[in-house]
Design a protein around this motif. Sequence first.
Motif, PDB file in Angstrom:
ATOM      1  N   SER A 101      -1.988  15.395   1.409  1.00 19.16           N
ATOM      2  CA  SER A 101      -3.387  15.741   1.686  1.00 19.16           C
ATOM      3  C   SER A 101      -4.119  14.600   2.391  1.00 19.16           C
ATOM      4  O   SER A 101      -5.167  14.796   2.975  1.00 19.16           O
ATOM      5  N   LYS A 102      -3.541  13.421   2.340  1.00 22.13           N
ATOM      6  CA  LYS A 102      -4.225  12.242   2.875  1.00 22.13           C
ATOM      7  C   LYS A 102      -4.599  12.353   4.369  1.00 22.13           C
ATOM      8  O   LYS A 102      -5.730  12.013   4.733  1.00 22.13           O
ATOM      9  N   PRO A 103      -3.676  12.792   5.240  1.00 18.52           N
ATOM     10  CA  PRO A 103      -4.027  12.846   6.667  1.00 18.52           C
ATOM     11  C   PRO A 103      -5.261  13.686   6.951  1.00 18.52           C
ATOM     12  O   PRO A 103      -5.968  13.434   7.927  1.00 18.52           O
ATOM     13  N   PHE A 104      -5.546  14.675   6.075  1.00 14.61           N
ATOM     14  CA  PHE A 104      -6.697  15.542   6.345  1.00 14.61           C
ATOM     15  C   PHE A 104      -8.010  14.777   6.297  1.00 14.61           C
ATOM     16  O   PHE A 104      -9.026  15.227   6.812  1.00 14.61           O
ATOM     17  N   GLU A 105      -7.968  13.575   5.653  1.00 13.66           N
ATOM     18  CA  GLU A 105      -9.179  12.759   5.628  1.00 13.66           C
ATOM     19  C   GLU A 105      -9.460  12.149   6.997  1.00 13.66           C
ATOM     20  O   GLU A 105     -10.544  11.652   7.246  1.00 13.66           O
ATOM     21  N   ASP A 106      -8.444  12.183   7.846  1.00 16.54           N
ATOM     22  CA  ASP A 106      -8.594  11.547   9.148  1.00 16.54           C
ATOM     23  C   ASP A 106      -9.000  12.591  10.176  1.00 16.54           C
ATOM     24  O   ASP A 106      -8.317  13.583  10.365  1.00 16.54           O
ATOM     25  N   GLN A 107     -10.094  12.328  10.863  1.00 15.49           N
ATOM     26  CA  GLN A 107     -10.614  13.335  11.775  1.00 15.49           C
ATOM     27  C   GLN A 107      -9.642  13.584  12.940  1.00 15.49           C
ATOM     28  O   GLN A 107      -9.484  14.712  13.395  1.00 15.49           O
ATOM     29  N   ARG A 157      -1.539   2.401  10.237  1.00 17.75           N
ATOM     30  CA  ARG A 157      -2.638   2.248   9.278  1.00 17.75           C
ATOM     31  C   ARG A 157      -2.203   2.692   7.890  1.00 17.75           C
ATOM     32  O   ARG A 157      -2.510   2.063   6.899  1.00 17.75           O
ATOM     33  N   GLU A 158      -1.522   3.845   7.829  1.00 17.12           N
ATOM     34  CA  GLU A 158      -1.164   4.457   6.557  1.00 17.12           C
ATOM     35  C   GLU A 158       0.335   4.759   6.561  1.00 17.12           C
ATOM     36  O   GLU A 158       0.732   5.897   6.818  1.00 17.12           O
ATOM     37  N   PRO A 159       1.174   3.750   6.296  1.00 18.13           N
ATOM     38  CA  PRO A 159       2.608   3.962   6.461  1.00 18.13           C
ATOM     39  C   PRO A 159       3.147   5.180   5.708  1.00 18.13           C
ATOM     40  O   PRO A 159       3.788   6.032   6.302  1.00 18.13           O
ATOM     41  N   ALA A 169       1.695   7.884   4.387  1.00 20.07           N
ATOM     42  CA  ALA A 169       1.196   9.174   4.853  1.00 20.07           C
ATOM     43  C   ALA A 169       1.764   9.490   6.243  1.00 20.07           C
ATOM     44  O   ALA A 169       2.094  10.638   6.554  1.00 20.07           O
ATOM     45  N   GLY A 170       1.916   8.452   7.080  1.00 22.73           N
ATOM     46  CA  GLY A 170       2.486   8.656   8.407  1.00 22.73           C
ATOM     47  C   GLY A 170       3.909   9.172   8.324  1.00 22.73           C
ATOM     48  O   GLY A 170       4.304  10.102   9.027  1.00 22.73           O
ATOM     49  N   TYR A 171       4.701   8.549   7.415  1.00 23.58           N
ATOM     50  CA  TYR A 171       6.088   8.985   7.260  1.00 23.58           C
ATOM     51  C   TYR A 171       6.142  10.384   6.659  1.00 23.58           C
ATOM     52  O   TYR A 171       7.010  11.187   7.016  1.00 23.58           O
ATOM     53  N   ALA A 172       5.176  10.693   5.764  1.00 20.43           N
ATOM     54  CA  ALA A 172       5.149  12.037   5.191  1.00 20.43           C
ATOM     55  C   ALA A 172       4.911  13.071   6.291  1.00 20.43           C
ATOM     56  O   ALA A 172       5.558  14.123   6.326  1.00 20.43           O
ATOM     57  N   LEU A 173       4.014  12.734   7.235  1.00 18.77           N
ATOM     58  CA  LEU A 173       3.773  13.648   8.356  1.00 18.77           C
ATOM     59  C   LEU A 173       5.040  13.844   9.180  1.00 18.77           C
ATOM     60  O   LEU A 173       5.340  14.945   9.628  1.00 18.77           O
TER      61      LEU A 173
END
Lengths: 276, 276
Positions: free
Chosen positions: B56-62, B231-233, B235-239
């Motif tokens: 859910s973290k990436p959704f915080e990023d516009q 920035r967010e290792p 969450a980036g890898y999760a994407l």
Amino acid sequence: MAWIGLVPFFAFLTLFLFIPAFSVFSEALRGANGKFTLDSLREGISGQNLEAFKFSIKFSAGAAFVGVVFGTLLAYAAVITKRPKWLRSLITSFSGVAANMGGLTLAFAFVSLLGRQGVLTKILAALGWDLYSGNFGLGEIPGLITVYSYFNIPLMVLVTIPAIDGLRTSWREACANLGGTTWTYWRRIGLPVLAPSIMGGFLLLFTNSFSAFATARVLTDNSKIVPLRIGFFLGGDLSVGEDSIGYSLAAWMIIVMAVCMWLYWILRRRAEKWQS
Amino acid sequence: MRNLLGKSGPKIVILVTSVFFLLPLLAMTRFAFQNVGVFDLSWSKAFDKWTFDIVSKPFEDQYFTDSLYLSFKIAIGTAALTLGLLIPTAIWVHLRVPKARVLIEFMTVLPYVIPAIALVAGIVVIKPHARWFLNSDLSLIPFYTVLALPFTYRAIDSGLRALELRTLVDASRNLGAGWIRTMLKVIVPNLRSAIISATFLTVAVALGEFTIANVLLKRTFPPFINEYRMREPRAGYALAVLSLLFTIFIFGLLSVALRSPSAKSHQNSTKSREMS
């Protein structure tokens, strides 16, 4: 008159492929004063640029070699393993996905496995083998070969399975009836028939590795990798005249690709002879 | 006569390669979804603290939703342009200028000769003369169409080869249908599986393309992931894991979509050949 229907297609290619490709060459052949010169083309293959081409050719050839060996072995294993039945289709479908998986995801996966903080790096270190004590790095030759094998091996599987399928049982029987051994069969029949496909596969994997940008970009900043070098020249703040080296590198890259694809085209024609 | 690898050879080859192909994926998945330090590698903790909250973290990023939206728009545009351009061209080649077939086939493999990094070098050259077009993010569409050309044209061409195109067209024309109606109501439905596979291939290329977007500084999804994971290792890898699953899902869908109808149409075509 019949050719008129092809106008949209050719117009499209002209606008979005030929004009950009042509511009690369025209820019590479133009000096600072706007006149025709071979200076930048010459500079594109001298000094550090030459080192970059040597480095790229070396790791691409290495990656292609590893891909050809393991890809052919895997394709052969997939063809002769009859049970379980789904195994072969699993291998080909997976190859379809993995061959197209180059790029970010692949680089991320290998960074988390073999990067400085990678899982396997840590496990090996715990076992007493420090990978990074020498000059190992995902952006150096052994690292790049390992990572690129991930899409090269599956690509090789996809291109050689039809060729291996084309080896007829009757040839094998004929060879056995004439007193040949497994060794004679492969030396005199199997390998010669497969040779064009294997060599063609090598060229395909070579061009594939040589031109890959995204994977390399994430793995490393190594400017000895030609596509990264081109990227740096295109994106950087450079003094006037220096950017023509980027175009010169791109032009040389197109030349290398063209030679390889031309050879590939010839080999494929020959390989198809046995696959009808 | 025995096979080249002996009895257990094929099994060993398949086993070793599967380990090679699974390990990086596992490492990436663990890094993304297990919330422990990289150093905690003991077996006892191997199944601790797995969490999928990170998704859910990436959704915080516009920029996440923006870039994803842009990539999907480009993918749809690329698929539309590909089909709109290639289907009429391929039909025209088959019916009117079969002579042109080799030439067109040659043109469609040119993107191998001019890889993305060289193509984008050309785009950078023409950029000052075509800013009105290249400033738009959607200007990537025609270039992605070019990059996908080797796959897409082959898919459509082989779909047409499997049809009795001339007969279909003559029948439709004799019954009073115009060209457009013949295409939409007769040829396109018969090309179903070729169209599906061309569409999926284009979508996969367009969603995953990094090189051109990166150099031209377009904020599509792949450059976003690359910048985001710095920035967010985790969450980036999760994407990256999720987008890989999405690709596998697309290819799975493709093989399901193609299996049943194409098997049927193959039977039909052999039947009709027997009858004629």
